[in-house]
Scaffold this active site. Structure first.
Site, PDB file in Angstrom:
ATOM      1  N   TYR A 201     -12.469  -3.762   2.606  1.00 46.68           N
ATOM      2  CA  TYR A 201     -11.723  -2.562   3.030  1.00 46.68           C
ATOM      3  C   TYR A 201     -12.663  -1.351   3.120  1.00 46.68           C
ATOM      4  O   TYR A 201     -12.642  -0.609   4.113  1.00 46.68           O
ATOM      5  CB  TYR A 201     -10.604  -2.310   2.026  1.00 46.68           C
ATOM      6  CG  TYR A 201      -9.679  -1.169   2.363  1.00 46.68           C
ATOM      7  CD1 TYR A 201      -8.710  -1.291   3.358  1.00 46.68           C
ATOM      8  CD2 TYR A 201      -9.766   0.037   1.680  1.00 46.68           C
ATOM      9  CE1 TYR A 201      -7.847  -0.239   3.656  1.00 46.68           C
ATOM     10  CE2 TYR A 201      -8.913   1.099   1.968  1.00 46.68           C
ATOM     11  CZ  TYR A 201      -7.951   0.951   2.953  1.00 46.68           C
ATOM     12  OH  TYR A 201      -7.109   1.989   3.245  1.00 46.68           O
TER      13      TYR A 201
ATOM     14  N   GLY B 121       0.396   1.045  14.061  1.00 42.52           N
ATOM     15  CA  GLY B 121       0.954   0.890  12.714  1.00 42.52           C
ATOM     16  C   GLY B 121       1.930   2.012  12.379  1.00 42.52           C
ATOM     17  O   GLY B 121       1.932   2.544  11.270  1.00 42.52           O
TER      18      GLY B 121
ATOM     19  N   SER C   5     -10.675   6.238   4.844  1.00 41.06           N
ATOM     20  CA  SER C   5     -10.193   6.265   3.453  1.00 41.06           C
ATOM     21  C   SER C   5     -11.312   6.820   2.577  1.00 41.06           C
ATOM     22  O   SER C   5     -12.497   6.669   2.928  1.00 41.06           O
ATOM     23  CB  SER C   5      -9.848   4.844   2.995  1.00 41.06           C
ATOM     24  OG  SER C   5      -9.708   4.810   1.581  1.00 41.06           O
TER      25      SER C   5
HETATM   26  P1  NAP Z   1       1.237   0.288   5.255  1.00 41.73           P
HETATM   27  O1  NAP Z   1       2.371   1.006   4.653  1.00 41.73           O
HETATM   28  O2  NAP Z   1       0.802  -1.015   4.691  1.00 41.73           O
HETATM   29  O3  NAP Z   1       1.509   0.120   6.835  1.00 41.73           O
HETATM   30  C1  NAP Z   1       0.555  -0.518   7.645  1.00 41.73           C
HETATM   31  C2  NAP Z   1       0.939  -0.388   9.087  1.00 41.73           C
HETATM   32  O4  NAP Z   1      -0.068  -1.025   9.901  1.00 41.73           O
HETATM   33  C3  NAP Z   1       2.264  -1.068   9.426  1.00 41.73           C
HETATM   34  O5  NAP Z   1       2.917  -0.302  10.395  1.00 41.73           O
HETATM   35  C4  NAP Z   1       1.807  -2.401  10.012  1.00 41.73           C
HETATM   36  O6  NAP Z   1       2.738  -2.981  10.931  1.00 41.73           O
HETATM   37  C5  NAP Z   1       0.559  -1.965  10.755  1.00 41.73           C
HETATM   38  N1  NAP Z   1      -0.355  -3.060  11.051  1.00 41.73           N
HETATM   39  C6  NAP Z   1      -1.013  -3.861  10.170  1.00 41.73           C
HETATM   40  N2  NAP Z   1      -1.770  -4.754  10.825  1.00 41.73           N
HETATM   41  C7  NAP Z   1      -1.605  -4.512  12.153  1.00 41.73           C
HETATM   42  C8  NAP Z   1      -2.116  -5.102  13.323  1.00 41.73           C
HETATM   43  N3  NAP Z   1      -2.983  -6.116  13.287  1.00 41.73           N
HETATM   44  N4  NAP Z   1      -1.722  -4.609  14.525  1.00 41.73           N
HETATM   45  C9  NAP Z   1      -0.827  -3.589  14.577  1.00 41.73           C
HETATM   46  N5  NAP Z   1      -0.316  -2.980  13.507  1.00 41.73           N
HETATM   47  C10 NAP Z   1      -0.697  -3.441  12.298  1.00 41.73           C
HETATM   48  O7  NAP Z   1      -0.100   1.222   5.246  1.00 41.73           O
HETATM   49  P2  NAP Z   1      -0.266   2.773   4.900  1.00 41.73           P
HETATM   50  O8  NAP Z   1      -0.465   2.914   3.457  1.00 41.73           O
HETATM   51  O9  NAP Z   1       0.759   3.564   5.591  1.00 41.73           O
HETATM   52  O10 NAP Z   1      -1.704   3.050   5.569  1.00 41.73           O
HETATM   53  C11 NAP Z   1      -1.856   3.507   6.892  1.00 41.73           C
HETATM   54  C12 NAP Z   1      -3.341   3.716   7.159  1.00 41.73           C
HETATM   55  O11 NAP Z   1      -3.878   4.662   6.226  1.00 41.73           O
HETATM   56  C13 NAP Z   1      -4.171   2.449   7.012  1.00 41.73           C
HETATM   57  O12 NAP Z   1      -5.208   2.442   7.962  1.00 41.73           O
HETATM   58  C14 NAP Z   1      -4.728   2.570   5.611  1.00 41.73           C
HETATM   59  O13 NAP Z   1      -5.905   1.830   5.452  1.00 41.73           O
HETATM   60  C15 NAP Z   1      -4.972   4.066   5.547  1.00 41.73           C
HETATM   61  N6  NAP Z   1      -5.034   4.564   4.170  1.00 41.73           N
HETATM   62  C16 NAP Z   1      -3.963   4.416   3.316  1.00 41.73           C
HETATM   63  C17 NAP Z   1      -4.049   4.906   2.024  1.00 41.73           C
HETATM   64  C18 NAP Z   1      -2.929   4.784   1.037  1.00 41.73           C
HETATM   65  O14 NAP Z   1      -3.127   5.149  -0.135  1.00 41.73           O
HETATM   66  N7  NAP Z   1      -1.754   4.314   1.420  1.00 41.73           N
HETATM   67  C19 NAP Z   1      -5.237   5.523   1.599  1.00 41.73           C
HETATM   68  C20 NAP Z   1      -6.288   5.668   2.478  1.00 41.73           C
HETATM   69  C21 NAP Z   1      -6.185   5.184   3.768  1.00 41.73           C
HETATM   70  P3  NAP Z   1       3.951  -3.954  10.385  1.00 41.73           P
HETATM   71  O15 NAP Z   1       4.937  -3.012   9.721  1.00 41.73           O
HETATM   72  O16 NAP Z   1       4.489  -4.576  11.615  1.00 41.73           O
HETATM   73  O17 NAP Z   1       3.315  -4.891   9.432  1.00 41.73           O
END
Ligand code: NAP
Length: 242
Positions: free
Chosen positions: A151, A8, A138
């Site tokens: 989640y 990701g 998270s």
């Molecule tokens: P995001 O902006 O929605 O990006 C998600 C990423 O995961 C994208 O690169 C997406 O690829 C990829 N992805 C989704 N499904 C996939 C799959 N089946 N196989 C391969 N790649 C996949 O998310 P983010 O906010 O940066 O979050 C990144 C991580 O941090 C996640 O695990 C999330 O749960 C965790 N997190 C985030 C937050 C927050 O506040 N943002 C808080 C706590 C934890 P595509 O671009 O090709 O769709």
């Protein structure tokens, strides 16, 4: 420095982690589910640091696809020194109304995807007697959150998986840790309704969202030798939310 795989890595936190690890000197494999063009943009920024950066599209929930991708990465770039399990999705809804598909999709990507990659890459690291695995959990995996039973369960699962893997792989020099971010600016949080965002901010001691770069710095630390005696840990980075 070796090879780092970031699942990701095309957007948000994963893109920041890819760039930070490139800055640290790793050759970076940027995985995505579908945003190949965005991932190519991240790869270009990584290459500006003088390292190799390649984009590989596969679904982390698909075990056979993970196996094929990692085999190819090993042949092309060598055994990974770092794995970052960052790919994640949300499919929010109240528990009593949540469709089984919503639950399955989130657990398949967030938890099963982390298991798939940890098992496949972890086995290679075991043979190499070195490596560092960092998975994105998270704060809601610790605290729970209304509307996110799927989640929160997947992210709590990542913590259990991390601690167990650390115990199994530690004797062979492979460290396994997790980061538990709070509310971080990204596409994932951008889609939340304004009142939900306001409510979240009110719970944060620092009264602001985190930036993807602030999470990338922690991943970089955990991946590095500066964290050589740290394994099985979950680092919370939430601006004082929990
Ligand atoms: P995001 O902006 O929605 O990006 C998600 C990423 O995961 C994208 O690169 C997406 O690829 C990829 N992805 C989704 N499904 C996939 C799959 N089946 N196989 C391969 N790649 C996949 O998310 P983010 O906010 O940066 O979050 C990144 C991580 O941090 C996640 O695990 C999330 O749960 C965790 N997190 C985030 C937050 C927050 O506040 N943002 C808080 C706590 C934890 P595509 O671009 O090709 O769709």
């Amino acid at each position: 420095m070796g090879v780092a795989i970031v699942t990701g890595g095309s957007r948000g936190i994963g893109a920041a982690i890819s760039e930070k690890l490139a800055k640290d000197g790793y050759d970076v494999v940027i995985n995505c589910a579908s945003s190949v063009e965005k991932a190519e943009g991240v790869a270009e920024k990584c290459r500006a640091h003088g390292v190799k950066a390649v984009v590989k599209q596969w679904d982390v929930a698909d075990y056979a696809a993970c196996e094929a991708a990692v085999k190819q990465i090993k042949e092309e770039l060598g055994v990974p020194a770092v794995l970052v399990n960052n790919a994640g999705i949300t499919r929010d809804g109240l528990l009593v109304r949540m469709k089984p598909d919503q639950f399955d999709a989130v657990v398949s990507t967030n938890l099963k995807g982390t298991f798939n990659m940890t098992q496949i890459v972890g086995a290679m690291m075991l043979r190499a007697k070195a490596g560092s695995i960092v998975s994105l959990s998270s704060v809601v995996g610790i605290s729970g959150n209304a509307g996110q039973a799927n989640y929160a369960a997947s992210k709590a699962g990542v913590i259990g998986l991390t601690k167990s893997a650390a115990k199994e792989l530690g004797a062979r020099g492979v460290r396994v840790n997790a980061v538990a971010p709070g509310f971080i600016e990204s596409d994932m949080t951008d889609v939340l309704p304004e009142d939900v965002k306001k409510g979240m901010l009110a719970q944060i001691a620092m009264k602001r969202c985190g930036r993807p770069e602030e999470i990338a710095d922690i991943v970089s630390f955990l991946a590095s030798d500066a964290a050589s005696y740290i394994t099985g840990q979950v680092i919370v980075a939430d601006g004082g939310m929990l």
